[in-house]
Enzyme design. Structure first.
Site, mmCIF file in Angstrom:
data_model
loop_
_atom_site.group_PDB
_atom_site.id
_atom_site.type_symbol
_atom_site.label_atom_id
_atom_site.label_comp_id
_atom_site.label_asym_id
_atom_site.label_seq_id
_atom_site.Cartn_x
_atom_site.Cartn_y
_atom_site.Cartn_z
ATOM 1 N N CYS A 247 86.081 18.966 24.265
ATOM 2 C CA CYS A 247 86.789 19.668 23.188
ATOM 3 C C CYS A 247 88.073 18.933 22.819
ATOM 4 O O CYS A 247 89.076 19.012 23.533
ATOM 5 C CB CYS A 247 87.105 21.095 23.647
ATOM 6 S SG CYS A 247 88.034 22.039 22.437
ATOM 7 N N CYS B 216 91.044 21.234 22.055
ATOM 8 C CA CYS B 216 91.717 21.785 23.236
ATOM 9 C C CYS B 216 92.528 20.709 23.959
ATOM 10 O O CYS B 216 93.667 20.932 24.348
ATOM 11 C CB CYS B 216 90.711 22.330 24.254
ATOM 12 S SG CYS B 216 89.296 23.178 23.586
ATOM 13 N N ASP B 217 91.916 19.550 24.178
ATOM 14 C CA ASP B 217 92.500 18.585 25.121
ATOM 15 C C ASP B 217 93.128 17.354 24.473
ATOM 16 O O ASP B 217 93.930 16.673 25.116
ATOM 17 C CB ASP B 217 91.409 18.115 26.104
ATOM 18 C CG ASP B 217 90.883 19.273 26.942
ATOM 19 O OD1 ASP B 217 91.637 20.224 27.170
ATOM 20 O OD2 ASP B 217 89.711 19.226 27.366
#
Ligand code: NAP
Length: 322
Positions: free
Chosen positions: A143, A146-147
């Protein structure tokens, strides 16, 4: 004979726990069947920086634990580590009405319920390499949203694997942080929509690596990602690329197999709902989150749909009583 539940929520990601909070506050005493990964996919990521209300970001596990506690505070109950092995959602074909409660087999026991909210999520497709699982959360991620912004990836070369819209979107997003983004694709044509493909290929920071598959991710011995070993599927030539992160974006698979033949789904298994509601083709069965949503797939959109599903279930149950 155990009591018939008002609503059973299947799944415990953002959609499931949010549905549980709303259903519990509506006094429905929902039962959550958590599945084997309590908290869902968010617990496999590290810091969540885009969930509103957390200016410093929030640990994915903590966010899910807090949602669980919030649901329990209002009377939600959970069966942890439990899975629904079978679901009998039969409806009388002639009248379209359900003659009996739904019957779910949970760890070998029958649970009967008047309504159900399916929030089983989707799993990231994996490359299937041993090094991939060993380096997950240590540079291997699924992701970019997200990261990607994490400090470990800043100003470093990154690798994205895949050739679909997700891979292109992730690669373009990562150009904000990375020094360079290598897009490794097993063919020499992108599956992504034309506009996305053109945007990607025009980006000065993106370098496509065609006809190539990842054979190994380095370096398990160092417990961090330092590069990838690639094989060109046409020439068989092997190469290495140094990178700080590998973003695997080769598609998702919704966890909906047990509902096949009962709840309408598309050819890839995403459940179909009557937008803008969460009603499936089975009256009394609602679906929300990543098992429905093939477009946005964000924690906040899953939570929003979980809220909608609980409200839909509450209204359905009220109408049944009337
Ligand atoms: P996808 O369209 O199924 O693409 C998956 C990609 O991964 C394909 O290029 C495929 O290669 C590759 N792949 C699959 N298995 C692989 C493996 N084992 N090793 C290496 N490569 C592998 O999945 P997606 O990109 O997640 O998109 C899913 C759906 O969501 C699509 O309908 C897409 O349009 C939509 N979506 C839309 C947006 C947007 O509009 N903004 C953003 C994201 C996703 P091949 O091409 O060779 O099969």
């Amino acid at each position: 004979m155990t009591e018939i539940e008002n609503v059973v929520i299947i799944g415990s990601g953002c959609a499931g726990w949010t549905a549980a909070i709303y259903a519990a506050r509506a006094n429905l005493k929902p039962l959550v069947i958590t599945g084997t990964l309590t908290g869902g996919l968010l617990t496999t990521t590290s810091i969540v920086e885009n969930y509103p209300g957390f200016p410093e970001g929030v640990d994915g596990n903590k966010l899910m634990e807090d949602m669980k506690q919030q649901a329990e505070r209002f009377g939600a109950r959970a069966r942890f580590n439990s899975v629904v092995e079978n679901a009998d959602l039969s409806v009388d074909a002639s009248s379209g009405r359900r003659e009996q409660p739904f019957r779910l087999t949970v760890d070998g026991e029958i649970v009967e319920t008047r309504s159900a909210i399916v929030a089983v999520g989707a799993g990231h497709r994996r490359l299937g390499l041993e090094s991939e699982s060993k380096l997950e959360k240590k540079g291997v991620t699924y992701c970019a949203t997200c990261d990607g912004p994490l400090p470990v990836f800043r100003n470093k070369p990154l690798v994205v694997v895949g050739g679909g819209d997700s891979a292109c979107e992730e690669a373009i997003y990562l150009t904000r942080f990375a020094s360079k983004v290598f897009l490794v694709h097993r063919r020499d044509q992108l599956r992504a929509s034309r506009i996305m493909a053109e945007r990607l290929l025009a980006h000065p920071k993106v370098q496509p690596v065609w006809n190539s598959v990842v054979e190994d991710i380095l370096d398990v011995a160092k417990d961090e990602v330092t590069g990838v070993k690639l094989k060109n599927v046409k020439t068989r030539k092997k190469t290495e690329i140094a990178c700080a992160g590998v973003f695997v974006a080769i598609g998702h698979a919704p966890n909906t197999l047990i509902f096949k033949g009962q709840i309408e789904m598309d050819e890839t298994g995403y459940l179909q709902v009557k937008h803008p509601t969460t009603q499936t083709n089975v009256p009394g069965v609602f679906a929300c989150g990543d098992c429905v949503d093939r477009i946005y797939r964000q924690a906040i959109t899953a939570a929003g749909m979980g809220c909608a599903a609980a409200i839909d279930a509450e209204r359905y149950l009220a109408a049944q009583k009337a």
